[in-house]
Design a protein around this motif. Structure first.
Motif, PDB file in Angstrom:
ATOM      1  N   GLN A 241      40.540 -70.264  30.392  1.00  0.00           N
ATOM      2  CA  GLN A 241      40.243 -69.482  29.194  1.00  0.00           C
ATOM      3  C   GLN A 241      40.458 -70.293  27.928  1.00  0.00           C
ATOM      4  OE1 GLN A 241      42.695 -65.977  28.472  1.00  0.00           O
ATOM      5  NE2 GLN A 241      40.857 -64.808  27.943  1.00  0.00           N
ATOM      6  N   LEU A 242      41.525 -71.094  27.897  1.00  0.00           N
ATOM      7  CA  LEU A 242      41.833 -71.862  26.696  1.00  0.00           C
ATOM      8  C   LEU A 242      40.881 -73.044  26.497  1.00  0.00           C
ATOM      9  CD1 LEU A 242      45.738 -71.879  26.856  1.00  0.00           C
ATOM     10  CD2 LEU A 242      44.251 -70.412  25.478  1.00  0.00           C
ATOM     11  N   LEU A 243      40.300 -73.550  27.585  1.00  0.00           N
ATOM     12  CA  LEU A 243      39.328 -74.634  27.462  1.00  0.00           C
ATOM     13  C   LEU A 243      37.975 -74.146  26.963  1.00  0.00           C
ATOM     14  CD1 LEU A 243      40.117 -76.570  30.768  1.00  0.00           C
ATOM     15  CD2 LEU A 243      40.440 -77.460  28.457  1.00  0.00           C
ATOM     16  N   ALA A 244      37.706 -72.864  27.167  1.00  0.00           N
ATOM     17  CA  ALA A 244      36.398 -72.289  26.824  1.00  0.00           C
ATOM     18  C   ALA A 244      36.405 -71.748  25.395  1.00  0.00           C
ATOM     19  CB  ALA A 244      36.070 -71.174  27.805  1.00  0.00           C
ATOM     20  N   PRO A 245      35.206 -71.485  24.823  1.00  0.00           N
ATOM     21  CA  PRO A 245      35.132 -70.851  23.510  1.00  0.00           C
ATOM     22  C   PRO A 245      35.840 -69.498  23.555  1.00  0.00           C
ATOM     23  CG  PRO A 245      33.003 -71.738  24.166  1.00  0.00           C
ATOM     24  CD  PRO A 245      33.893 -71.802  25.368  1.00  0.00           C
ATOM     25  N   PRO A 246      36.428 -69.041  22.469  1.00  0.00           N
ATOM     26  CA  PRO A 246      36.388 -69.634  21.128  1.00  0.00           C
ATOM     27  C   PRO A 246      37.513 -70.638  20.849  1.00  0.00           C
ATOM     28  CG  PRO A 246      37.474 -67.519  21.026  1.00  0.00           C
ATOM     29  CD  PRO A 246      37.069 -67.717  22.463  1.00  0.00           C
ATOM     30  N   TYR A 247      38.348 -70.940  21.864  1.00  0.00           N
ATOM     31  CA  TYR A 247      39.518 -71.794  21.616  1.00  0.00           C
ATOM     32  C   TYR A 247      39.153 -73.281  21.686  1.00  0.00           C
ATOM     33  CZ  TYR A 247      41.363 -67.225  22.822  1.00  0.00           C
ATOM     34  OH  TYR A 247      41.581 -65.882  22.887  1.00  0.00           O
ATOM     35  N   ASN A 248      38.422 -73.658  22.735  1.00  0.00           N
ATOM     36  CA  ASN A 248      37.948 -75.048  22.895  1.00  0.00           C
ATOM     37  C   ASN A 248      39.082 -76.078  22.772  1.00  0.00           C
ATOM     38  OD1 ASN A 248      35.145 -74.371  23.207  1.00  0.00           O
ATOM     39  ND2 ASN A 248      35.077 -73.980  21.004  1.00  0.00           N
ATOM     40  N   LEU A 249      40.229 -75.757  23.376  1.00  0.00           N
ATOM     41  CA  LEU A 249      41.337 -76.700  23.348  1.00  0.00           C
ATOM     42  C   LEU A 249      41.054 -77.883  24.276  1.00  0.00           C
ATOM     43  CD1 LEU A 249      44.413 -74.277  23.450  1.00  0.00           C
ATOM     44  CD2 LEU A 249      43.242 -75.227  21.452  1.00  0.00           C
ATOM     45  N   SER A 250      41.655 -79.018  23.974  1.00  0.00           N
ATOM     46  CA  SER A 250      41.466 -80.194  24.831  1.00  0.00           C
ATOM     47  C   SER A 250      42.315 -80.056  26.093  1.00  0.00           C
ATOM     48  CB  SER A 250      41.885 -81.459  24.085  1.00  0.00           C
ATOM     49  OG  SER A 250      43.286 -81.475  23.871  1.00  0.00           O
ATOM     50  N   GLN A 251      41.971 -80.855  27.110  1.00  0.00           N
ATOM     51  CA  GLN A 251      42.716 -80.823  28.361  1.00  0.00           C
ATOM     52  C   GLN A 251      44.177 -81.241  28.145  1.00  0.00           C
ATOM     53  OE1 GLN A 251      41.202 -79.957  31.575  1.00  0.00           O
ATOM     54  NE2 GLN A 251      43.393 -79.668  31.893  1.00  0.00           N
TER      55      GLN A 251
END
Length: 369
Positions: A241-251
């Motif tokens: 969830q955090l890797l996907a929009p709207p967050y787009n956090l890095s690995q």
């Protein structure tokens, strides 16, 4: 009876040695989790195949705990734990030089077998050697070592891989673990209440059968089963969830989410000690409610709410884990020396099996979290 009592030097040596043992076990077990994408790329295997680097170890550990818990009845508690930690540390370093993925899986399989020695026996050792009034805090600190080890194994290997290589990362984990294993050997007091007896598979089977007929133990097994499954599932899915929009956090940023494990380090010791004073049932309910509130907060679209919810969830999990584990050690009506090894083996085996089921569902949706 010369039990180890909180506040004495021998008690401190025992609990810090077991803290180190838990650290070694869980850092080695989970150090490959952030490396699964690296394995997929370097060895040209699918993500599902790459996740076997974690799965084969935990599956082997689940089976081996039942065997090693029984063998410790004749070999002794401390010798089994020491050999387990030393061999798993050496295998961790050997894994860094795996020439191919098949060799890596073979090393990880052997690691799972030998890693089982500590979790299969540690609770039996605590139940035999620690004064009943001090068992909660001792169990809490042992579980804290598990949480910090799991955190260090994931974060350290991920960071070292970014700067150097996964091979160096695993060699470093193995070297640190080997040092701590020797420290464990040196510091852990030898058993004083243990009496060796011949391993008896039939007796172990009958003992497990009796445990499964005890409604109170079944409830504790079920609680531990659900606790571990919920925890693994949460960390498997929150990353996606955090890797996907709207967050787009890095690995890398998502990997550092495991820092919330530090809340578990505090809660395991604090709630374990609180269980001795305020009652295990009350403290366990408190931990479960915290987990539910934390899980609800992760449903919020606000990132800061998710992080706070994850921290609360982790705090509640490790505290509840500590209380449930200590409660199992106190429940049996038979002499605790004879009963604890198979109980501790079974309850931890149930947790690991449930965790593997959760990991398996995670793989279906895109790999381990």
């Amino acid at each position: 009876m010369n039990y180890l009592v909180e506040g004495t030097p021998a008690f401190r040596r025992a609990i810090w040695a077991l803290f180190a043992g838990g650290f070694v076990t869980f850092s080695i077990l989970y150090d490959v989790q952030p490396l699964i994408p690296v394995f997929s790329q370097e060895f040209n295997v699918s993500p599902a195949m790459g996740s076997l680097a974690l799965s084969v170890s935990t599956a082997a550990l689940a089976v081996s705990m039942l065997i090693l818990g029984s063998l410790s009845e004749s070999w002794g508690r401390k010798p089994v734990m020491v050999v387990s930690l030393l061999l798993s540390s050496l295998l961790a370093m050997a894994t860094a030089w795996s020439p191919d993925f098949s060799s890596l899986l073979l090393f990880r399989l052997f690691q799972g077998v030998v890693l089982a020695g500590l979790p299969a026996v540690a609770m039996a050792y605590l139940g035999e050697e620690i004064d009943p009034g001090s068992l909660g805090v001792a169990m809490g600190l042992y579980i804290s070592g598990n949480s910090i080890g799991g955190l260090a194994g994931r974060v350290l290997t991920g960071s070292l891989t970014d700067f150097f290589s996964w091979r160096l990362a695993m060699a470093v984990i193995g070297g640190i673990s080997l040092f701590l294993s020797f420290w464990f050997w040196w510091k852990l007091p030898s058993s004083t209440h243990f009496q060796a007896r011949r391993p008896d598979v039939g007796q172990l089977t009958r003992s497990l059968g009796r445990h499964l007929k005890d409604p109170a133990l079944l409830r504790l097994f079920a609680v531990s089963f659900i606790l571990m499954g919920s925890f693994v599932t949460m960390f498997n899915y929150i990353g996606f969830q955090l890797l996907a929009p709207p967050y787009n956090l890095s690995q890398t940023v998502v990997g550092w989410i495991f820092v919330v494990y530090l809340t578990g380090t505090v809660s395991a010791a604090w709630m374990g000690k609180g269980a001795d004073r305020r009652g295990r049932r009350n403290v366990l309910w408190f931990g479960l409610i915290l987990m539910l509130v934390g899980a609800a907060l992760t449903l919020s679209p606000l990132l800061w709410c998710k992080v706070i919810g994850l921290a609360m969830f982790t705090f509640g999990f490790f505290g509840s884990h500590s209380v449930a584990s200590g409660w199992v050690g106190k429940k049996p009506k038979q002499p605790r020396r004879k009963l604890l090894p198979s109980i501790s083996s079974f309850i931890t085996w149930a947790r690991v099996c449930r965790a593997r089921l959760a990991d398996g569902f995670g793989s279906i949706w895109g790999g381990s979290g």
